[in-house]
Design an enzyme around this catalytic site. Structure first.
Site, PDB file in Angstrom:
ATOM      1  N   LEU A  10       0.860  -1.182   0.000  1.00 59.98           N
ATOM      2  CA  LEU A  10       0.000   0.000   0.000  1.00 59.98           C
ATOM      3  C   LEU A  10       0.891   1.226   0.000  1.00 59.98           C
ATOM      4  CD1 LEU A  10      -2.669   1.663   0.524  1.00 59.98           C
ATOM      5  CD2 LEU A  10      -2.159   1.367   2.969  1.00 59.98           C
ATOM      6  N   THR A  12       0.400   5.404   0.023  1.00 59.87           N
ATOM      7  CA  THR A  12      -0.498   6.553   0.055  1.00 59.87           C
ATOM      8  C   THR A  12       0.148   7.722  -0.683  1.00 59.87           C
ATOM      9  OG1 THR A  12       0.340   7.478   2.151  1.00 59.87           O
ATOM     10  CG2 THR A  12      -1.399   5.800   2.287  1.00 59.87           C
ATOM     11  N   ASP A  37      -4.694   7.446  -3.381  1.00 63.11           N
ATOM     12  CA  ASP A  37      -4.527   8.891  -3.503  1.00 63.11           C
ATOM     13  C   ASP A  37      -5.891   9.544  -3.335  1.00 63.11           C
ATOM     14  OD1 ASP A  37      -2.030  10.695  -4.821  1.00 63.11           O
ATOM     15  OD2 ASP A  37      -4.001  11.657  -4.866  1.00 63.11           O
ATOM     16  N   SER A 144      10.823  14.164   6.641  1.00 62.93           N
ATOM     17  CA  SER A 144      11.549  15.224   5.934  1.00 62.93           C
ATOM     18  C   SER A 144      12.695  15.661   6.824  1.00 62.93           C
ATOM     19  CB  SER A 144      10.638  16.416   5.638  1.00 62.93           C
ATOM     20  OG  SER A 144      11.392  17.531   5.188  1.00 62.93           O
ATOM     21  N   TYR A 157       4.551  22.523   8.510  1.00 57.15           N
ATOM     22  CA  TYR A 157       5.069  21.353   7.795  1.00 57.15           C
ATOM     23  C   TYR A 157       6.213  20.717   8.573  1.00 57.15           C
ATOM     24  CZ  TYR A 157       7.325  18.642   4.070  1.00 57.15           C
ATOM     25  OH  TYR A 157       7.892  17.636   3.329  1.00 57.15           O
ATOM     26  N   THR A 192      10.300  17.651  -7.545  1.00 59.56           N
ATOM     27  CA  THR A 192       8.912  17.254  -7.756  1.00 59.56           C
ATOM     28  C   THR A 192       8.079  18.506  -8.015  1.00 59.56           C
ATOM     29  OG1 THR A 192       8.393  17.464  -5.401  1.00 59.56           O
ATOM     30  CG2 THR A 192       9.146  15.294  -6.167  1.00 59.56           C
TER      31      THR A 192
END
Length: 261
Positions: A10, A12, A37, A144, A157, A192
């Site tokens: 799986l 996500t 998604d 991160s 974040y 990205t």
């Protein structure tokens, strides 16, 4: 025969960027992939790409912040592939950009609902399902390096990713007795769509030209480049694999040397 032949994965946030790269790499290695998604069209695109390569995938629209959505996964996996996921990658995440004084409660909650709550719910569902089935699986969260550092321009974040790193350790401790490993990959600057947006937003906040934040960041990275989604996918696959079967509760920084601990 790939490393993940006969296993179900799986992922996500599998519709694009890091999530899509992870899904495709695990499929290439033999896993049947549930590409989850919140955007069904993006999930379908990942499913299409994997199936076009002769591999197995199923697109699943899922809001990771929804307890109901997340807990549909075991049943979906059994219907599609005959077994629950024993490889899980908690990748779904969002980021906003404001100074600390301009950061609103709404933006704080939005980021934490996806990044922290979503990761928690996904890990809780997956680990519980594995334990109940007696399956010795592997979970990788996507943190991160900002979760280690903090930020003036996206404090929500950074804080949410610090939560992800901490949750990884808690789940690793709780499920090690059942043979379930839980680790984290903490990316640095990765090329990205999110990074491109970050460049634009940071340039706007700071009153500089677009592209300059990227040039400044690359100049500080020892390897002198942005990472790629495939760089992260390779690290995720390594941590998921039995090759690192004696590793749990760790956070691997994949950042070109941008953060060394």
């Amino acid at each position: 025969m790939g490393r993940f032949e006969g296993r179900v994965a799986l992922i996500t946030g599998a519709g694009k960027g890091i999530g899509s790269a992870v899904a495709k790499m695990l499929a290439q290695e033999g896993a049947a992939v549930i590409a989850a998604d919140i955007d069904p069209s993006l999930a379908k695109q990942t499913e299409h790409d994997i199936r076009a390569a002769g591999q197995r995938a199923f697109a699943f629209q899922m809001d990771v912040s929804s307890f109901v959505d997340v807990n549909r996964v075991p049943r979906i996996a059994e219907e599609q592939f005959g077994q629950i996921p024993d490889l899980v990658v908690c990748n779904a995440g969002v980021q906003t950009f404001q100074t600390i004084e301009e950061l609103t409660v709404e933006e704080w909650d939005r980021v934490f609902n996806v990044n922290a709550r979503g990761t928690f719910l996904t890990m809780q569902m997956a680990a519980k399902a594995m334990r109940q089935a007696g399956v010795k699986g592997s979970i990788v969260t996507i943190g991160s390096i900002q979760g280690r550092l903090g930020s003036v321009y996206y404090a929500n974040y950074s804080a949410s990713k610090a939560a992800v790193i901490s949750l990884t350790k808690s789940f690793a401790l709780a499920y090690a007795p059942y043979g379930i490993r839980v680790n984290c990959v903490a990316p640095g600057a990765i090329q990205t769509e999110l990074w491109e947006r970050a460049d634009r937003e940071m340039a706007k906040i700071r009153g500089i030209n677009p592209g300059e934040p990227t040039r400044e960041r690359i100049a500080k990275i020892p390897l002198q480049r942005l990472g790629t989604p495939e760089d992260i996918a390779s690290a995720v696959a390594m941590l998921l694999s039995d090759e690192l079967g004696y590793v749990t509760g760790e956070c691997l920084h994949v950042c070109g040397g941008d953060l060394m601990l």
